[in-house]
Design a protein around this motif. Structure first.
Motif, PDB file in Angstrom:
ATOM      1  N   ARG A  71      42.026 -42.676   1.415  1.00  0.00           N
ATOM      2  CA  ARG A  71      40.939 -42.416   2.356  1.00  0.00           C
ATOM      3  C   ARG A  71      40.163 -43.684   2.674  1.00  0.00           C
ATOM      4  NH1 ARG A  71      35.854 -41.895   2.704  1.00  0.00           N
ATOM      5  NH2 ARG A  71      35.461 -42.218   0.482  1.00  0.00           N
ATOM      6  N   ILE A  72      39.806 -44.418   1.613  1.00  0.00           N
ATOM      7  CA  ILE A  72      39.033 -45.654   1.794  1.00  0.00           C
ATOM      8  C   ILE A  72      39.833 -46.643   2.650  1.00  0.00           C
ATOM      9  CG2 ILE A  72      38.118 -47.682   0.593  1.00  0.00           C
ATOM     10  CD1 ILE A  72      36.359 -45.503  -0.055  1.00  0.00           C
ATOM     11  N   ASP A  75      40.123 -45.447   6.298  1.00  0.00           N
ATOM     12  CA  ASP A  75      38.833 -45.564   6.994  1.00  0.00           C
ATOM     13  C   ASP A  75      38.537 -47.016   7.345  1.00  0.00           C
ATOM     14  OD1 ASP A  75      38.410 -42.875   6.899  1.00  0.00           O
ATOM     15  OD2 ASP A  75      36.867 -42.922   5.342  1.00  0.00           O
ATOM     16  N   ILE A  76      38.806 -47.927   6.420  1.00  0.00           N
ATOM     17  CA  ILE A  76      38.529 -49.349   6.665  1.00  0.00           C
ATOM     18  C   ILE A  76      39.388 -49.868   7.819  1.00  0.00           C
ATOM     19  CG2 ILE A  76      38.817 -51.679   5.716  1.00  0.00           C
ATOM     20  CD1 ILE A  76      37.914 -50.554   3.001  1.00  0.00           C
ATOM     21  N   SER A  79      38.427 -48.614  11.150  1.00  0.00           N
ATOM     22  CA  SER A  79      37.165 -49.172  11.652  1.00  0.00           C
ATOM     23  C   SER A  79      37.336 -50.576  12.235  1.00  0.00           C
ATOM     24  CB  SER A  79      36.120 -49.218  10.536  1.00  0.00           C
ATOM     25  OG  SER A  79      36.371 -50.293   9.649  1.00  0.00           O
ATOM     26  N   ASP A  81      38.512 -53.546  14.675  1.00  0.00           N
ATOM     27  CA  ASP A  81      39.043 -53.743  16.019  1.00  0.00           C
ATOM     28  C   ASP A  81      40.462 -54.293  15.873  1.00  0.00           C
ATOM     29  OD1 ASP A  81      36.649 -52.976  17.268  1.00  0.00           O
ATOM     30  OD2 ASP A  81      35.786 -54.954  16.910  1.00  0.00           O
ATOM     31  N   ASN A 101      35.597 -60.711  12.205  1.00  0.00           N
ATOM     32  CA  ASN A 101      34.389 -61.121  11.477  1.00  0.00           C
ATOM     33  C   ASN A 101      34.009 -60.177  10.347  1.00  0.00           C
ATOM     34  OD1 ASN A 101      33.858 -63.438  13.058  1.00  0.00           O
ATOM     35  ND2 ASN A 101      33.104 -62.101  14.692  1.00  0.00           N
ATOM     36  N   SER A 102      34.929 -59.273   9.959  1.00  0.00           N
ATOM     37  CA  SER A 102      34.622 -58.288   8.921  1.00  0.00           C
ATOM     38  C   SER A 102      35.361 -58.616   7.632  1.00  0.00           C
ATOM     39  CB  SER A 102      35.062 -56.897   9.365  1.00  0.00           C
ATOM     40  OG  SER A 102      34.477 -56.586  10.602  1.00  0.00           O
ATOM     41  N   LYS A 103      34.679 -58.481   6.527  1.00  0.00           N
ATOM     42  CA  LYS A 103      35.320 -58.729   5.234  1.00  0.00           C
ATOM     43  C   LYS A 103      34.942 -57.637   4.251  1.00  0.00           C
ATOM     44  CE  LYS A 103      34.085 -62.187   2.476  1.00  0.00           C
ATOM     45  NZ  LYS A 103      33.832 -63.629   2.232  1.00  0.00           N
ATOM     46  N   PHE A 104      35.943 -56.898   3.747  1.00  0.00           N
ATOM     47  CA  PHE A 104      35.724 -55.887   2.721  1.00  0.00           C
ATOM     48  C   PHE A 104      36.234 -56.400   1.374  1.00  0.00           C
ATOM     49  CE2 PHE A 104      35.483 -53.197   6.420  1.00  0.00           C
ATOM     50  CZ  PHE A 104      34.691 -52.122   6.049  1.00  0.00           C
ATOM     51  N   ASN A 105      35.473 -56.174   0.319  1.00  0.00           N
ATOM     52  CA  ASN A 105      35.954 -56.401  -1.048  1.00  0.00           C
ATOM     53  C   ASN A 105      36.062 -55.047  -1.722  1.00  0.00           C
ATOM     54  OD1 ASN A 105      35.927 -59.416  -1.329  1.00  0.00           O
ATOM     55  ND2 ASN A 105      33.801 -59.072  -0.720  1.00  0.00           N
ATOM     56  N   ILE A 106      37.286 -54.668  -2.077  1.00  0.00           N
ATOM     57  CA  ILE A 106      37.443 -53.390  -2.784  1.00  0.00           C
ATOM     58  C   ILE A 106      38.344 -53.601  -3.994  1.00  0.00           C
ATOM     59  CG2 ILE A 106      37.070 -51.923  -0.757  1.00  0.00           C
ATOM     60  CD1 ILE A 106      40.096 -51.589  -0.562  1.00  0.00           C
ATOM     61  N   ILE A 272      42.344  -7.529  23.193  1.00  0.00           N
ATOM     62  CA  ILE A 272      40.875  -7.569  23.124  1.00  0.00           C
ATOM     63  C   ILE A 272      40.344  -6.238  22.622  1.00  0.00           C
ATOM     64  CG2 ILE A 272      38.762  -7.681  24.523  1.00  0.00           C
ATOM     65  CD1 ILE A 272      40.314  -9.514  26.411  1.00  0.00           C
TER      66      ILE A 272
ATOM     67  N   ARG B 269      31.548 -49.794  10.116  1.00  0.00           N
ATOM     68  CA  ARG B 269      32.387 -50.318   9.027  1.00  0.00           C
ATOM     69  C   ARG B 269      31.598 -50.353   7.723  1.00  0.00           C
ATOM     70  NH1 ARG B 269      34.882 -53.375  13.199  1.00  0.00           N
ATOM     71  NH2 ARG B 269      33.276 -54.969  13.147  1.00  0.00           N
ATOM     72  N   ILE B 272      31.306 -47.123   5.812  1.00  0.00           N
ATOM     73  CA  ILE B 272      32.457 -46.631   5.034  1.00  0.00           C
ATOM     74  C   ILE B 272      32.224 -46.877   3.553  1.00  0.00           C
ATOM     75  CG2 ILE B 272      34.901 -47.005   4.541  1.00  0.00           C
ATOM     76  CD1 ILE B 272      35.214 -47.839   7.461  1.00  0.00           C
ATOM     77  N   TYR B 299      32.724 -48.377  -4.522  1.00  0.00           N
ATOM     78  CA  TYR B 299      34.040 -48.643  -3.931  1.00  0.00           C
ATOM     79  C   TYR B 299      34.283 -50.124  -3.696  1.00  0.00           C
ATOM     80  CZ  TYR B 299      34.097 -43.664  -2.908  1.00  0.00           C
ATOM     81  OH  TYR B 299      34.074 -42.303  -3.023  1.00  0.00           O
ATOM     82  N   ASN B 301      32.437 -53.836  -1.587  1.00  0.00           N
ATOM     83  CA  ASN B 301      31.379 -54.277  -0.676  1.00  0.00           C
ATOM     84  C   ASN B 301      31.979 -54.761   0.625  1.00  0.00           C
ATOM     85  OD1 ASN B 301      31.825 -57.277  -0.780  1.00  0.00           O
ATOM     86  ND2 ASN B 301      31.393 -56.940  -2.944  1.00  0.00           N
ATOM     87  N   GLU B 303      31.123 -57.273   4.260  1.00  0.00           N
ATOM     88  CA  GLU B 303      30.299 -58.273   4.936  1.00  0.00           C
ATOM     89  C   GLU B 303      30.734 -58.349   6.388  1.00  0.00           C
ATOM     90  OE1 GLU B 303      30.664 -62.089   3.062  1.00  0.00           O
ATOM     91  OE2 GLU B 303      30.273 -61.251   1.063  1.00  0.00           O
ATOM     92  N   GLU B 304      29.739 -58.313   7.293  1.00  0.00           N
ATOM     93  CA  GLU B 304      30.013 -58.428   8.722  1.00  0.00           C
ATOM     94  C   GLU B 304      29.154 -59.549   9.282  1.00  0.00           C
ATOM     95  OE1 GLU B 304      31.843 -56.373  10.848  1.00  0.00           O
ATOM     96  OE2 GLU B 304      32.643 -55.174   9.188  1.00  0.00           O
TER      97      GLU B 304
END
Lengths: 368, 368
Positions: A71-72, A75-76, A79, A81, A101-106, A272, B269, B272, B299, B301, B303-304
């Motif tokens: 799911r995570i 979703d990421i 999200s 572009d 320009n997006s950075k996720f740490n999971i 009906i 984003r 999430i 979950y 972090n 950064e945007e």
């Protein structure tokens, strides 16, 4: 692991394999296993009944294996572009997911807790057109028994083939849908197995996202479908399916030809008024070239008249309106044929222009 | 009663008035009152909070009054193919509903059990463009308090007008949306009332099916909207609304101009990862010409980074991401202005190209 993949391709692959995690499993089965090697990324998910895997192109900078919550991750990636998604994971399962320009740490899960990835290489197969097999699923699965059925085997669709064609059959005890079709190519014969209708419905959803033909392979325990670089593997249902051939009447005393949409609209109108307490009962009075369709309940009553083409004996017969409506909704022909023998024996419904679809429905007995 | 009406017109009218029966009332309030006279059929429904009536053309053969279950009548008319619908009722409330080859016999309820039909003749009015008032509802109703709010008055939208414009204001305690607009014509001034947001959402649904302008009339107890031959009347909410003018900051130490869609995507984003337990918290770090938007939870972090145009002081501030997303979703402009004074005081969000919409949002206080 350090790889780069196209966001759109990655998302499509995630949507495809995540269907094998929809049953809300716990722990590692909520994950999607990512594995990178050569120039590809493989994705794999399983809920032990269905497993789905697929492969997409990737720039592989460092090979590796990751198990990430479905799911995570979906979703990421959804999200983001569209652009290049980089996955960069260290040996402690810390993952950087970057796009534009997006950075996720999971954090990844421990992939050693995940069931081993099973891959089936198909040599013998039945090749089916993508669109055709989707129609076969649509035209039979609605007639399967529901999951609370007393006969679990009837929650599945019987698939069998012979020298001539491949057949899908669904029976829920009150009605039966049979759909047959030529395969495009065939290197397997005399197959007979029962596939959970949930599996085929998931296959149908996957197929809507692909144009490729489907290569089916069936052995004693597994149903395998390959669509391009995507593979779905499912357990089969075990048990004795109803001998459906014996249910089909050999002759017909009343044969009616009529417009399908007129019959469908009339049934929907009658429904009906039809009463849940009386099994959504509608009654059909076939006389000469007229069908009078009636229904009544505490709310009132309804009468519908439709022109028909009748040969044979006049007849009055009653049905659960939902069973008639379900069948008419999947028939694409403009005209249908209805065949009867008596008020107490099954009715057949078929499209006029093809003999590929046959629907059998049991009447409701009415005491006069 | 014996009348003939066009099926499509009849269905549209039934859909419109049945919105006043959606609250699943019991007994007579489940009904729609039909009344035929001159060359028209009037339809009327009420749940005592909202009443909706409309009028359509009809061939009236015999005048009369009927009260019919809304669901049954709507289902029947929806099921008809387009054509002329005949309603023929005898003095015992037995109704024949016919259209083409279909004939329904149903029973009416006793119309004497139904509340008297109230019709408001509007003399003084505020005339609004159909599309404009729908936007005003959309851009404020999302910020109303929910039905379990401790302040029932905040579940409504404040409507007030003066010589210059008409304003819709919604406040839920954490945020506020203000939308102002010129009216097309105005013969009422200094109105101030609070209309249930549910009423305005129903009005919005009705308006999507009509092109007509809306004529509003408001007195001490009722909100009346006329759209062509359709009238919606609603009770008002009683109580003291928050003096919203005092909430608006008089100056701004930090003013940021930025692309709306970039901010919306970044917030979505970040959401999430944002944690429900931490109020979907996101933090915005405004420095120079960059916004760094962060969020963290169990979950991981995120950064945007987004380019911005900042004048004034740098600032760090935290919000519930849903409150920011809700506002950005209703703003149609490409660019937005954000105005701040400190990390603990409210932020304003406005579209760049118009001063018709102002959104105020309270930050979440973060202890360092």
């Amino acid at each position: 692991m350090n790889i780069k993949v196209d966001r759109n391709e990655f998302l499509k692959a995630l949507i495809t394999v995540s269907k094998a995690t929809t049953l809300r499993n716990v722990g590692s089965l909520e994950g999607i296993l990512l594995e990178s090697y050569d120039d590809v990324l493989s994705l794999y998910a399983t809920n032990k009944e269905i497993q789905i895997s697929t492969i997409i192109d990737a720039k592989v900078i460092r090979e590796g294996k990751l198990l990430i919550n479905s799911r995570i991750l979906s979703d990421i990636v959804r999200s983001f572009d569209n652009g290049e998604v980089e996955i960069d994971a260290d040996e402690n399962n810390n993952i950087k997911l970057t796009c534009l320009n997006s950075k996720f740490n999971i954090t990844a899960m421990d992939h050693r807790t995940f069931p081993n990835k099973e891959v089936y290489n198909i040599n013998d197969f039945i090749k089916m057109d993508n669109h055709v097999i989707r129609n076969m699923i649509k035209e039979t699965s609605f007639a399967c028994a529901t999951s609370d059925s007393v006969s679990p085997i009837l929650t599945g669709i019987l698939i069998e083939n012979n020298d001539e064609d491949i057949k899908f059959v669904a029976i829920d005890g009150f009605r039966m849908a049979i759909r047959s079709e030529q395969s495009k190519e065939r290197y397997m014969n005399n197959i007979k197995c029962v596939v959970p209708s949930s599996t085929l419905n998931e296959l149908n959803k996957i197929l809507t996202n692909y144009d490729d033909d489907v290569f089916l392979n069936i052995n004693d325990k597994k149903f395998v479908a390959n669509i391009g670089r995507t593979q779905l593997v499912s357990s089969l249902l075990q048990g004795q399916f109803i001998d459906y051939g014996n249910l089909l009447p050999k002759e017909s005393k009343t044969i009616v030809k009529m417009n399908k949409n007129e019959l469908l609209s009339a049934c929907e109108r009658a429904a009906i008024i039809s009463d849940e307490g009386r099994a959504h009962l509608i009654t059909l009075h076939f006389t000469d070239n007229n069908l009078l369709l009636t229904s009544k309940s505490a709310y009132g009553n309804v009468e519908e008249n439709i022109n028909i083409n009748l040969s044979g004996e006049d007849l009055d017969i009653s049905f659960n309106s939902r069973y008639v409506i379900d069948a008419l909704k999947v028939i694409e022909d403009e005209k249908v044929i209805l065949e009867f023998n008596s008020s107490n024996s099954p009715c057949l419904i078929k499209p006029v222009s093809s003999n590929k679809f046959t629907y059998l429905i049991m009447p409701v007995r009415i005491s006069n």
